[in-house]
Design a protein around this motif. Structure first.
Motif, PDB file in Angstrom:
ATOM      1  N   ILE A  19     -71.977   3.949 -70.005  1.00  0.00           N
ATOM      2  CA  ILE A  19     -73.328   3.853 -70.555  1.00  0.00           C
ATOM      3  C   ILE A  19     -74.356   4.174 -69.484  1.00  0.00           C
ATOM      4  O   ILE A  19     -75.342   4.880 -69.733  1.00  0.00           O
ATOM      5  CB  ILE A  19     -73.577   2.452 -71.135  1.00  0.00           C
ATOM      6  N   ALA A  20     -74.128   3.666 -68.278  1.00  0.00           N
ATOM      7  CA  ALA A  20     -75.057   3.943 -67.172  1.00  0.00           C
ATOM      8  C   ALA A  20     -75.154   5.440 -66.907  1.00  0.00           C
ATOM      9  O   ALA A  20     -76.252   5.978 -66.698  1.00  0.00           O
ATOM     10  CB  ALA A  20     -74.606   3.202 -65.915  1.00  0.00           C
ATOM     11  N   ARG A  21     -74.020   6.141 -66.945  1.00  0.00           N
ATOM     12  CA  ARG A  21     -74.043   7.592 -66.740  1.00  0.00           C
ATOM     13  C   ARG A  21     -74.791   8.290 -67.875  1.00  0.00           C
ATOM     14  O   ARG A  21     -75.542   9.251 -67.634  1.00  0.00           O
ATOM     15  CB  ARG A  21     -72.617   8.132 -66.617  1.00  0.00           C
ATOM     16  N   ALA A  22     -74.591   7.822 -69.101  1.00  0.00           N
ATOM     17  CA  ALA A  22     -75.293   8.422 -70.245  1.00  0.00           C
ATOM     18  C   ALA A  22     -76.799   8.235 -70.109  1.00  0.00           C
ATOM     19  O   ALA A  22     -77.583   9.132 -70.451  1.00  0.00           O
ATOM     20  CB  ALA A  22     -74.786   7.803 -71.550  1.00  0.00           C
ATOM     21  N   ILE A 171     -74.707  -4.602 -77.524  1.00  0.00           N
ATOM     22  CA  ILE A 171     -74.062  -3.400 -78.044  1.00  0.00           C
ATOM     23  C   ILE A 171     -72.550  -3.572 -77.932  1.00  0.00           C
ATOM     24  O   ILE A 171     -72.061  -4.305 -77.076  1.00  0.00           O
ATOM     25  CB  ILE A 171     -74.517  -2.132 -77.282  1.00  0.00           C
ATOM     26  N   ASP A 172     -71.829  -2.902 -78.806  1.00  0.00           N
ATOM     27  CA  ASP A 172     -70.375  -3.036 -78.871  1.00  0.00           C
ATOM     28  C   ASP A 172     -69.742  -1.662 -78.670  1.00  0.00           C
ATOM     29  O   ASP A 172     -69.868  -0.783 -79.536  1.00  0.00           O
ATOM     30  CB  ASP A 172     -69.968  -3.628 -80.222  1.00  0.00           C
ATOM     31  N   THR A 173     -69.080  -1.482 -77.538  1.00  0.00           N
ATOM     32  CA  THR A 173     -68.475  -0.187 -77.243  1.00  0.00           C
ATOM     33  C   THR A 173     -67.168   0.033 -77.999  1.00  0.00           C
ATOM     34  O   THR A 173     -66.563   1.093 -77.876  1.00  0.00           O
ATOM     35  CB  THR A 173     -68.231  -0.025 -75.733  1.00  0.00           C
ATOM     36  N   GLU A 179     -73.025   7.418 -75.478  1.00  0.00           N
ATOM     37  CA  GLU A 179     -74.277   8.078 -75.853  1.00  0.00           C
ATOM     38  C   GLU A 179     -75.011   7.297 -76.950  1.00  0.00           C
ATOM     39  O   GLU A 179     -76.245   7.176 -76.927  1.00  0.00           O
ATOM     40  CB  GLU A 179     -73.998   9.503 -76.314  1.00  0.00           C
ATOM     41  N   GLN A 180     -74.260   6.757 -77.904  1.00  0.00           N
ATOM     42  CA  GLN A 180     -74.878   5.947 -78.953  1.00  0.00           C
ATOM     43  C   GLN A 180     -75.438   4.642 -78.388  1.00  0.00           C
ATOM     44  O   GLN A 180     -76.493   4.171 -78.819  1.00  0.00           O
ATOM     45  CB  GLN A 180     -73.858   5.668 -80.055  1.00  0.00           C
ATOM     46  N   ILE A 185     -80.336   1.566 -76.595  1.00  0.00           N
ATOM     47  CA  ILE A 185     -81.159   1.020 -75.520  1.00  0.00           C
ATOM     48  C   ILE A 185     -82.510   1.720 -75.481  1.00  0.00           C
ATOM     49  O   ILE A 185     -83.551   1.081 -75.296  1.00  0.00           O
ATOM     50  CB  ILE A 185     -80.425   1.162 -74.173  1.00  0.00           C
ATOM     51  N   ARG A 186     -82.507   3.032 -75.676  1.00  0.00           N
ATOM     52  CA  ARG A 186     -83.768   3.778 -75.698  1.00  0.00           C
ATOM     53  C   ARG A 186     -84.693   3.261 -76.805  1.00  0.00           C
ATOM     54  O   ARG A 186     -85.892   3.070 -76.596  1.00  0.00           O
ATOM     55  CB  ARG A 186     -83.495   5.269 -75.909  1.00  0.00           C
TER      56      ARG A 186
END
Length: 206
Positions: A19-22, A171-173, A179-180, A185-186
């Protein structure tokens, strides 16, 4: 204006780094990644895993260092934000080595007055075990077996890392791609953060 801070909190292999990379790849502006993996490279080998210490009590010799290492990390996060740099950090908070909330509340206090979004990253333990089994050799991840598909250290992470569970967003990975998750988060940032979980957690340190 200070830079935005996003804290991704969850168990190992829950998908925080992805997620951090996305976020770095898709969000506007400069996003600095300060988290468990990057901080470990700065930590003397004799003190590792440092802030990645799991909640099993296996390394009492290291537990005394954990609150100080976290304090130093959060001071660095705050410094980057004050210099107008956005920060995303992936961590696995737990206070099994200290009084309830002490370390997490102290970290939150160090971000006082800065825009910080505290995100709980959850993932089904079955998915985490699959990711652990597929990890590259040498990472030291505990894996399961037919007799013990979800070993105690993994179950401890699942339970301890989300206490007390005060988040601005969860959030649930297991069901969302990195990306979702970044897009969720956005949207939360667009809706506004304050007053947020960090402020409520910081009150425990006062």
């Amino acid at each position: 204006m200070p830079g935005q801070i996003i804290i991704l909190n969850g168990a190992p292999r829950s998908g925080k780094s992805s997620i951090a990379r996305a976020i770095q790849e898709s969000f506007d502006g400069a996003w600095i990644n300060l988290g468990v993996d990057s901080y470990e490279q700065l930590t003397p080998p004799r003190l590792r895993p440092g802030i990645g210490l799991r909640p099993g009590g296996e390394r009492p010799d290291l537990e005394v260092f954990v609150p100080r290492l976290y304090a130093a990390l959060y001071e660095s996060i705050a410094a980057h934000s004050r210099l107008e740099l956005n920060v995303v950090t992936d961590v696995g908070h737990h206070d099994a080595y200290s009084k309830p909330l002490d370390c997490l509340a102290d970290c939150a206090r160090r971000l006082a007055g800065l825009p910080a979004l505290f995100v709980g990253v959850r993932c089904a333990i079955e998915i985490i075990m699959e990711r652990r089994a597929a990890s590259e050799p040498g990472r030291g991840y505990v894996t399961g077996s037919s007799d013990d598909p979800a070993p105690l250290p993994v179950r401890l992470w699942q339970e301890a890392v989300h206490r007390p569970g005060l988040y601005d967003l969860e959030i649930d990975t297991s069901v969302l791609s990195p990306e979702q998750c970044a897009e969720a988060i956005r949207r939360r940032l667009h809706d506004g953060v304050q007053p947020g979980a960090i402020e409520r957690l910081a009150q425990a340190a006062n």
